[in-house]
Design a protein around this motif. Structure first.
Motif, PDB file in Angstrom:
ATOM      1  N   VAL A   1       0.856  -1.188   0.000  1.00 11.79           N
ATOM      2  CA  VAL A   1       0.000   0.000   0.000  1.00 11.79           C
ATOM      3  C   VAL A   1       0.893   1.238   0.000  1.00 11.79           C
ATOM      4  CG1 VAL A   1      -1.826   1.243   1.215  1.00 11.79           C
ATOM      5  CG2 VAL A   1      -1.768  -1.268   1.288  1.00 11.79           C
TER       6      VAL A   1
ATOM      7  N   LYS B   1       2.988  -1.289   4.249  1.00 14.57           N
ATOM      8  CA  LYS B   1       2.613   0.107   4.022  1.00 14.57           C
ATOM      9  C   LYS B   1       3.873   0.917   3.777  1.00 14.57           C
ATOM     10  CE  LYS B   1      -0.149   3.824   6.074  1.00 14.57           C
ATOM     11  NZ  LYS B   1      -0.929   4.241   7.268  1.00 14.57           N
TER      12      LYS B   1
ATOM     13  N   VAL C   1      -3.326   0.158  -3.212  1.00 10.60           N
ATOM     14  CA  VAL C   1      -2.522  -1.047  -3.376  1.00 10.60           C
ATOM     15  C   VAL C   1      -1.716  -0.909  -4.665  1.00 10.60           C
ATOM     16  CG1 VAL C   1      -2.551  -3.543  -3.673  1.00 10.60           C
ATOM     17  CG2 VAL C   1      -4.200  -2.456  -2.147  1.00 10.60           C
TER      18      VAL C   1
END
Length: 204
Positions: free
Chosen positions: A43, A166, A49
């Motif tokens: 992400v 992330k 994404v």
């Protein structure tokens, strides 16, 4: 004296029928999980994404993804090279286990519960989250050994682990602090030089 005459034969057809039915339902017996699919989802800073990777993983211990093996996976996959940039570093955000723990007597209900197997070997249920899907998806809150319950053989390929990364945010404060330090150092240096020049001028 024999209980059966020569013309009489023991009927063993039931044995063959039983074996045949056993072979038919062997695929509905639970077996140890030795292999899983691992999905790596990335992400970006915009909460989109940006990339998904997939690989098959053989468990070093049947039914268990050992902590050491998990840590190795995370370290290997947290840095990604993308075509549009030199490289992006990600940090671990979440881990989710997908483990089908159906019992043989639940298969019929599971299949009729609007669950279908998509082309990418994931369960889709017509945009609704069924009770089975909720049951199979288990968040892993700690980096420890991850256990996979024995699974019916025809569903073995669906056992998966989702590791979600992330993108690391760039620390602007650190950059600003470094600039401030550099400015302070330059100010001190200039002040020292000016004082030195002033002293020389005074002596002359």
């Amino acid at each position: 004296m024999s209980l059966y005459s020569d013309e009489e034969e023991i009927d063993n057809t039931w044995v063959d029928d039983y074996k045949s039915s056993e072979d038919k339902y062997n695929e509905f017996y639970n077996e140890k999980v030795n292999n899983i699919k691992v999905f790596f989802m990335y992400v970006n800073s915009e909460k989109v994404v940006a990339n998904i990777k997939q690989e098959f993983l053989t468990l070093s211990v049947a039914g268990v993804l050992k902590r050491e093996q998990l840590i190795t996976l995370i370290k290997e996959k947290q840095f990604v090279y993308l075509e549009k940039c030199k490289g992006v570093k990600y940090k671990l955000f979440s881990i989710v286990r997908y483990n089908i723990d159906l019992q043989p007597d639940e298969v019929g209900d599971f299949i009729s519960d609007n669950n279908t197997i998509s082309d990418n070997n994931t369960i889709s249920d017509n945009n609704t989250i069924s009770d089975y899907t909720k049951r199979f998806l288990i968040p892993e809150n700690y980096i420890n050994d991850i256990y996979f319950t024995d699974t019916i053989s025809i569903f073995q390929d669906l056992n998966s682990l989702y590791i979600i990364f992330k993108e690391e945010e760039r620390n602007n404060n650190t950059k600003n602090n470094n600039n401030t330090k550099n400015n302070n150092n330059n100010t001190k240096k200039n002040k020292y030089i000016n004082n030195k020049r002033y002293t020389r001028h005074k002596k002359l």
